[in-house]
Design a protein around this motif. Structure first.
Motif, PDB file in Angstrom:
ATOM      1  N   ASN A 148     -26.289  25.467 -31.276  1.00  0.00           N
ATOM      2  CA  ASN A 148     -26.513  25.081 -29.931  1.00  0.00           C
ATOM      3  C   ASN A 148     -25.979  25.780 -28.894  1.00  0.00           C
ATOM      4  OD1 ASN A 148     -27.771  22.852 -31.443  1.00  0.00           O
ATOM      5  ND2 ASN A 148     -25.918  21.678 -31.307  1.00  0.00           N
ATOM      6  N   LYS A 149     -25.241  26.919 -29.310  1.00  0.00           N
ATOM      7  CA  LYS A 149     -24.557  27.846 -28.298  1.00  0.00           C
ATOM      8  C   LYS A 149     -23.358  26.877 -27.558  1.00  0.00           C
ATOM      9  CE  LYS A 149     -27.879  31.217 -28.550  1.00  0.00           C
ATOM     10  NZ  LYS A 149     -27.581  31.943 -29.399  1.00  0.00           N
ATOM     11  N   GLU A 150     -22.731  26.038 -28.179  1.00  0.00           N
ATOM     12  CA  GLU A 150     -21.764  25.377 -27.854  1.00  0.00           C
ATOM     13  C   GLU A 150     -20.276  26.172 -27.732  1.00  0.00           C
ATOM     14  OE1 GLU A 150     -21.353  21.056 -28.712  1.00  0.00           O
ATOM     15  OE2 GLU A 150     -23.438  21.155 -29.290  1.00  0.00           O
ATOM     16  N   GLN A 151     -19.427  26.034 -27.154  1.00  0.00           N
ATOM     17  CA  GLN A 151     -17.896  27.085 -27.088  1.00  0.00           C
ATOM     18  C   GLN A 151     -17.204  26.598 -28.319  1.00  0.00           C
ATOM     19  OE1 GLN A 151     -15.637  25.989 -23.901  1.00  0.00           O
ATOM     20  NE2 GLN A 151     -14.140  27.550 -24.363  1.00  0.00           N
ATOM     21  N   GLU A 152     -17.010  27.888 -28.944  1.00  0.00           N
ATOM     22  CA  GLU A 152     -16.165  27.801 -30.134  1.00  0.00           C
ATOM     23  C   GLU A 152     -14.595  27.441 -29.525  1.00  0.00           C
ATOM     24  OE1 GLU A 152     -16.676  30.545 -33.353  1.00  0.00           O
ATOM     25  OE2 GLU A 152     -18.899  30.513 -32.872  1.00  0.00           O
ATOM     26  N   ASP A 153     -13.826  27.339 -30.499  1.00  0.00           N
ATOM     27  CA  ASP A 153     -12.076  27.217 -30.212  1.00  0.00           C
ATOM     28  C   ASP A 153     -11.987  26.138 -29.224  1.00  0.00           C
ATOM     29  OD1 ASP A 153     -11.317  29.371 -31.778  1.00  0.00           O
ATOM     30  OD2 ASP A 153     -12.229  30.716 -30.546  1.00  0.00           O
ATOM     31  N   SER A 154     -12.985  25.209 -29.084  1.00  0.00           N
ATOM     32  CA  SER A 154     -12.901  24.135 -28.158  1.00  0.00           C
ATOM     33  C   SER A 154     -11.849  23.282 -28.805  1.00  0.00           C
ATOM     34  CB  SER A 154     -14.144  23.492 -27.791  1.00  0.00           C
ATOM     35  OG  SER A 154     -14.064  22.250 -27.215  1.00  0.00           O
ATOM     36  N   LEU A 155     -10.789  22.788 -28.081  1.00  0.00           N
ATOM     37  CA  LEU A 155      -9.840  21.672 -28.474  1.00  0.00           C
ATOM     38  C   LEU A 155     -10.558  20.386 -28.978  1.00  0.00           C
ATOM     39  CD1 LEU A 155      -6.921  20.867 -28.650  1.00  0.00           C
ATOM     40  CD2 LEU A 155      -6.799  20.145 -26.621  1.00  0.00           C
ATOM     41  N   GLU A 165     -10.722  27.928 -44.435  1.00  0.00           N
ATOM     42  CA  GLU A 165     -11.192  29.432 -44.145  1.00  0.00           C
ATOM     43  C   GLU A 165     -12.257  29.635 -43.223  1.00  0.00           C
ATOM     44  OE1 GLU A 165     -12.629  33.334 -46.862  1.00  0.00           O
ATOM     45  OE2 GLU A 165     -10.877  32.206 -47.459  1.00  0.00           O
ATOM     46  N   PHE A 166     -13.228  28.643 -43.676  1.00  0.00           N
ATOM     47  CA  PHE A 166     -14.474  28.377 -42.701  1.00  0.00           C
ATOM     48  C   PHE A 166     -14.299  27.966 -41.283  1.00  0.00           C
ATOM     49  CE2 PHE A 166     -18.331  26.302 -41.119  1.00  0.00           C
ATOM     50  CZ  PHE A 166     -19.253  27.460 -41.362  1.00  0.00           C
ATOM     51  N   VAL A 167     -13.536  26.763 -41.277  1.00  0.00           N
ATOM     52  CA  VAL A 167     -13.385  26.029 -40.254  1.00  0.00           C
ATOM     53  C   VAL A 167     -12.783  26.801 -39.068  1.00  0.00           C
ATOM     54  CG1 VAL A 167     -12.489  23.820 -39.136  1.00  0.00           C
ATOM     55  CG2 VAL A 167     -13.729  23.708 -41.257  1.00  0.00           C
ATOM     56  N   THR A 168     -11.731  27.531 -39.508  1.00  0.00           N
ATOM     57  CA  THR A 168     -10.662  28.014 -38.605  1.00  0.00           C
ATOM     58  C   THR A 168     -11.395  29.273 -37.936  1.00  0.00           C
ATOM     59  OG1 THR A 168      -8.295  28.772 -38.531  1.00  0.00           O
ATOM     60  CG2 THR A 168      -9.539  30.007 -40.180  1.00  0.00           C
ATOM     61  N   GLN A 169     -12.562  29.671 -38.439  1.00  0.00           N
ATOM     62  CA  GLN A 169     -13.069  30.739 -37.511  1.00  0.00           C
ATOM     63  C   GLN A 169     -14.208  29.932 -36.521  1.00  0.00           C
ATOM     64  OE1 GLN A 169     -15.118  33.681 -40.334  1.00  0.00           O
ATOM     65  NE2 GLN A 169     -13.999  32.638 -41.997  1.00  0.00           N
ATOM     66  N   PHE A 170     -13.981  28.871 -36.366  1.00  0.00           N
ATOM     67  CA  PHE A 170     -14.629  27.914 -35.454  1.00  0.00           C
ATOM     68  C   PHE A 170     -13.630  27.265 -34.463  1.00  0.00           C
ATOM     69  CE2 PHE A 170     -16.490  23.845 -33.939  1.00  0.00           C
ATOM     70  CZ  PHE A 170     -17.381  24.360 -33.242  1.00  0.00           C
ATOM     71  N   VAL A 171     -12.510  26.597 -35.093  1.00  0.00           N
ATOM     72  CA  VAL A 171     -11.529  25.982 -34.283  1.00  0.00           C
ATOM     73  C   VAL A 171     -10.374  26.106 -35.271  1.00  0.00           C
ATOM     74  CG1 VAL A 171     -12.180  23.752 -35.154  1.00  0.00           C
ATOM     75  CG2 VAL A 171     -10.708  23.998 -33.109  1.00  0.00           C
TER      76      VAL A 171
END
Length: 366
Positions: free
Chosen positions: A82-89, A114-120
């Motif tokens: 969806n092209k939404e911002q990664e590392d969003s709080l 390991e997977f999720v931390t690459q997103f947030v």
């Protein structure tokens, strides 16, 4: 200016619900939104809204944790599409889900982190695992320090910090940070500045309980690369503010032949909400260029009448032989959430390379 908690807005949840519908054909959007916006939602602060979202999401994921985290991976993949911002709080509820429902499933939780931390970032979510699994989890953090993704490598350092702000403490690592040092050795020349900054902050944490250990690391890393030099200088910031003799010597920060004169507190009486103003001159009497670290300390009145010292850095640079400079500064006494001001006599000192050279007093009124 909107409050930080308002990142959890109707627009956010509507968009997130549409993503859930794309990844789960049986998803009930209306029920999801009804559970989110319950009678207490408006009164919830940021952390409560995050945990509330975690619990509501749990109603729409498989009961078995291993299956739930597989669906979370699909949801994150869809968010990326969806092209939404990664590392969003706002998405911090994903790590919170792992922490809340996966603590008893080490293997699947590690894969999910390991997977999720690459997103947030999952730096807070790993803390309960360090507490419960100890060396086993620390070994996993060590493996992550060698990972190909810089966000996973940063997690290895940031998540194992003994004094990570706003996070639960790890008493074993505060008592013996040796496993942390071994991990940080893998990251000291990391190509990511974000990772190296975490290494510096991690070492600064350790310096508050084990200054000699950090000094040993600083001596070993100093002069190896420009990256390690930057890390240890930032890592030693607390020790430098404390005037630690051996750290000052490491950087040849000596105060002899550097003099302060014309020191004056220009506003000897101020009210809470106003600025303290002061000035002084510095004179390098050395026959060669000399590095001078300029700081000042404010001794704040506490409620019990005692004084609490807080050091502020002005500058650090080389001064030419016989160079003189005049410094003028303001210090705000505007109330903030992290400090409460009490009327009474306060003190202010000028610090040159760790040595207090001048001291003055001023009155703070209500």
């Amino acid at each position: 200016m909107s409050a930080l908690k308002d990142i959890y807005s109707p627009d956010f949840y509507n968009t997130f619900a549409e993503t859930l519908a794309k990844t789960n054909p049986d998803f009930d959007k209306q029920r999801f939104l009804a559970l989110i916006f319950d009678a207490e939602f408006a009164q919830k602060e940021l952390k409560d809204r995050m945990r509330h979202t975690t619990r509501v999401l749990h109603h729409f994921l498989p009961i078995k944790f291993s299956e739930a985290v597989k669906l979370i991976e699909k949801i994150i993949t869809q968010i990326r599409q969806n092209k939404e911002q990664e590392d969003s709080l706002a998405y911090i509820f994903f790590p919170d889900y792992i922490e809340t429902y996966g603590l008893g499933d080490f293997e699947n939780s590690v894969k999910a982190i390991e997977f999720v931390t690459q997103f947030v970032s999952c730096e807070f979510a790993v803390r309960p695992f360090l507490l419960k699994y100890g060396d086993k989890m620390m070994n996993q953090m060590h493996n992550w320090s060698l990972h190909g993704n810089h966000k996973v490598r940063r997690l290895a350092s940031e998540g194992s910090r003994p004094r990570l702000p706003w996070a639960m403490a790890i008493p074993a690592l505060k008592k013996d940070p040796t496993p942390c040092i071994l991990l940080l050795e893998n990251l000291k020349n990391d190509p990511s500045e974000w990772v190296r900054r975490s290494v510096a902050n991690h070492l600064n944490d350790i310096s508050k309980d084990h200054p000699d250990l950090v000094l040993k690391v600083a001596n070993a890393w100093k002069g190896k690369t420009k990256e390690t030099d930057a890390i240890i200088k930032h890592a030693c910031r607390t020790l430098l503010k404390q005037g630690h003799r051996d750290v000052l010597a490491l950087y040849n920060l000596v105060s002899e032949q550097v003099h302060v004169d014309n020191f004056s507190i220009l506003t000897p009486e101020i009210a809470i909400g106003e600025n303290l103003e002061f000035m002084f001159s510095i004179f390098n009497q050395n026959e060669s260029h000399h590095t001078v670290r300029l700081e000042y300390a404010v001794y704040y009145q506490k409620q019990n009448g005692q004084l609490s010292k807080k050091v502020f850095k002005i500058s650090e640079r080389e001064y030419a032989p016989a160079e003189r400079a005049t410094i003028r500064r303001k210090q705000k006494f505007v109330p903030i959430t992290t400090r409460k001001f009490y009327p009474g006599t306060h003190q202010l000192s000028i610090i040159i390379n760790g040595d207090e050279k001048e001291m003055g007093v001023f009155e703070l009124t209500a």
